[in-house]
Design an enzyme around this catalytic site. Structure first.
Site, PDB file in Angstrom:
ATOM      1  N   GLU A 231       0.669  -1.201  -0.079  1.00 59.31           N
ATOM      2  CA  GLU A 231      -0.148  -0.072   0.096  1.00 59.31           C
ATOM      3  C   GLU A 231       1.023   1.383   0.053  1.00 59.31           C
ATOM      4  O   GLU A 231       2.213   1.033   0.183  1.00 59.31           O
ATOM      5  CB  GLU A 231      -0.765   0.001   1.182  1.00 59.31           C
ATOM      6  CG  GLU A 231      -1.927  -1.205   1.216  1.00 59.31           C
ATOM      7  CD  GLU A 231      -2.625  -0.970   2.463  1.00 59.31           C
ATOM      8  OE1 GLU A 231      -2.614  -0.155   3.190  1.00 59.31           O
ATOM      9  OE2 GLU A 231      -3.329  -2.128   2.797  1.00 59.31           O
TER      10      GLU A 231
ATOM     11  N   GLY B 138       4.718  -0.462   2.580  1.00 57.93           N
ATOM     12  CA  GLY B 138       5.533  -1.211   1.615  1.00 57.93           C
ATOM     13  C   GLY B 138       6.173  -2.086   2.377  1.00 57.93           C
ATOM     14  O   GLY B 138       5.973  -3.216   2.692  1.00 57.93           O
TER      15      GLY B 138
ATOM     16  N   GLN C  57      44.946  -3.246 -19.702  1.00 62.42           N
ATOM     17  CA  GLN C  57      45.042  -3.672 -18.390  1.00 62.42           C
ATOM     18  C   GLN C  57      43.708  -3.225 -17.604  1.00 62.42           C
ATOM     19  O   GLN C  57      43.284  -3.715 -16.601  1.00 62.42           O
ATOM     20  CB  GLN C  57      46.345  -3.210 -17.538  1.00 62.42           C
ATOM     21  CG  GLN C  57      47.433  -4.134 -17.989  1.00 62.42           C
ATOM     22  CD  GLN C  57      48.703  -4.124 -17.203  1.00 62.42           C
ATOM     23  OE1 GLN C  57      48.842  -2.997 -16.465  1.00 62.42           O
ATOM     24  NE2 GLN C  57      49.531  -4.963 -17.408  1.00 62.42           N
TER      25      GLN C  57
ATOM     26  N   GLU D 147      10.157  -6.779  -3.401  1.00 63.52           N
ATOM     27  CA  GLU D 147      10.344  -7.833  -2.731  1.00 63.52           C
ATOM     28  C   GLU D 147      11.300  -7.613  -1.274  1.00 63.52           C
ATOM     29  O   GLU D 147      12.088  -8.472  -1.061  1.00 63.52           O
ATOM     30  CB  GLU D 147      10.665  -9.111  -3.294  1.00 63.52           C
ATOM     31  CG  GLU D 147       9.300  -9.575  -4.181  1.00 63.52           C
ATOM     32  CD  GLU D 147       9.495 -11.115  -4.602  1.00 63.52           C
ATOM     33  OE1 GLU D 147      10.118 -11.975  -3.974  1.00 63.52           O
ATOM     34  OE2 GLU D 147       8.980 -11.515  -5.548  1.00 63.52           O
TER      35      GLU D 147
END
Length: 403
Positions: free
Chosen positions: A142, A146, A292, A377
């Site tokens: 929401e 979160g 390099q 997530e």
């Protein structure tokens, strides 16, 4: 337009690491076959709704969505296996971020049903999820809730044999295209997360509406959902009242390591692209890869990828083989894989120079794709808190044994 298919340069020696067995190597071959079958050709990121519907159906027809459901309903293994999800997402993300998203959301959206749904609901929903005939969604976040789920304000009050749901959910993946939503709402006045329950909601339920479609830098179907006195039968409750937060966390524990898998796929693609570029690009009379400074960057990128892979595969292996809580390990994997992938992809953009930021180029697309993974997530900062709290509660290594 036919999508460019890139052949991996890396030899996948990680499949010989002790985290995997022959069944995983065979499974990954099927994911590669899907990626090379033409199913990803012409994926239109300007029309993500149609593209996701088409991808889900193609994934179902290929059999890959079997990784998202338990064996009783057509899955590969009796319980959903994290290692298979990690490998599937890694390979799909390597080729196409929207394909990875489509597979992941089939699992995450139906995960609470697989874990806590009544048998009749599982039988009605999960085989369709596996065949790509039904698109689910996981509606937890929401505007004010979160990372802080305890701040949830969406309510579900019981009235006889029904629940009435009011409120909004936002940043919901598959919002607007899903055939079914698992919605988390506060069903009691219990403090913190203890009063949250989970419900199955259909888009044609009276009182349900799509309040807003959300556009983000890496296009995916996202939306804000609104519930205005939405009345649903009490039989749509998943698990016991007040157990919704635990159900959400159990679901996320299965899929959090797979987010790390997706990050690995993005990082490996960037690394392969820039390695090929370093071999072929010539300047100042030599190949870019002979310099390099370039070699030090490639070495760093390779180490970052392997470090993330080890943590990711360990988290999935611990859950699958040791059948143990892998909350800490999954948090470490998610945090490290996404942050390392950001560094790898940024370095690839830099080594490509102007071509690296050209719209429509692979590295430009990867740069947009990876940024979201560091947030959804559980943002990186949240993963650090999860790890620290677990250590403070349970100890680590020798300290844990001494305690």
């Amino acid at each position: 337009m036919r999508q460019h298919t890139f052949t991996p340069l890396h030899q996948r020696d990680y499949l010989d690491w002790p985290f995997f067995d022959a069944s995983h190597r065979e499974f990954l071959q099927s994911v590669d076959a899907f990626a090379g079958s033409g199913a990803l050709d012409g994926v239109d990121h300007s029309n993500v709704d149609d593209s996701c519907r088409r991808l889900v159906l193609a994934l179902g027809r290929s059999g890959l969505l079997r990784a998202c459901v338990p064996g009783q309903f057509g899955g590969f293994t009796p319980v959903i296996e994290s290692r298979r999800l990690v490998l599937a997402r890694e390979s799909l993300a390597y080729h196409n971020g929207l394909a990875d998203f489509s597979l992941a959301m089939q699992g995450l959206g139906s995960g609470p049903i697989a874990l806590a749904g009544p048998e009749a609901l599982k039988s009605a929903v999960l085989p369709k999820v596996m065949r790509g005939e039904l698109i689910p969604a996981f509606a937890l976040s929401e505007k004010g809730a979160g990372s802080d789920v305890a701040g949830m304000s969406t309510t579900a009050r019981q009235e006889g044999a029904h629940y009435v749901i009011d409120g909004e959910k936002t940043w919901i993946s598959n919002g607007g295209i899903a055939d079914l939503y698992v919605v988390f709402a506060r069903s009691s006045d219990a403090p913190g997360t203890h009063g949250i329950s989970a419900f199955v909601v259909h888009p044609d339920d009276p009182g349900f509406s799509i309040a807003e479609r959300i556009d983000v830098m890496a296009p995916h179907p996202l939306a804000t959902l609104r519930f205005d006195g939405m009345r649903i039968p009490s039989s749509r409750l998943l698990g016991a009242p007040g157990e919704g937060f635990k159900l959400a966390m159990r679901t996320l524990d299965i899929y959090r390591a797979s987010v790390a898998g997706a990050a690995l796929g993005f990082a490996r693609r960037a690394f392969d692209e820039v390695t090929a570029h370093a071999r072929s690009r010539r300047l100042f009379g030599m190949a870019l890869g002979d310099m390099q400074l370039t070699q030090t960057r490639l070495g760093e990128m390779a180490a970052l990828i392997d470090a993330a892979a080890l943590l990711t595969y360990r988290a999935a292996w611990r859950r699958d083989v040791q059948q143990s809580s892998a909350t800490r390990e999954a948090a470490m994997a998610k945090m490290t894989a996404t942050e390392n992938a950001q560094i790898v992809i940024d370095t690839a953009v830099q080594l490509f120079g102007g071509r690296g930021v050209q719209v429509g180029g692979v590295t430009e697309r990867l740069y947009r794709e990876i940024r979201a993974l560091r947030i959804y997530e559980g943002a990186t900062e949240v993963q650090k808190m999860i790890i620290a709290r677990d250590i403070l509660r349970n100890g680590i290594g020798l300290a844990k044994n001494a305690a």
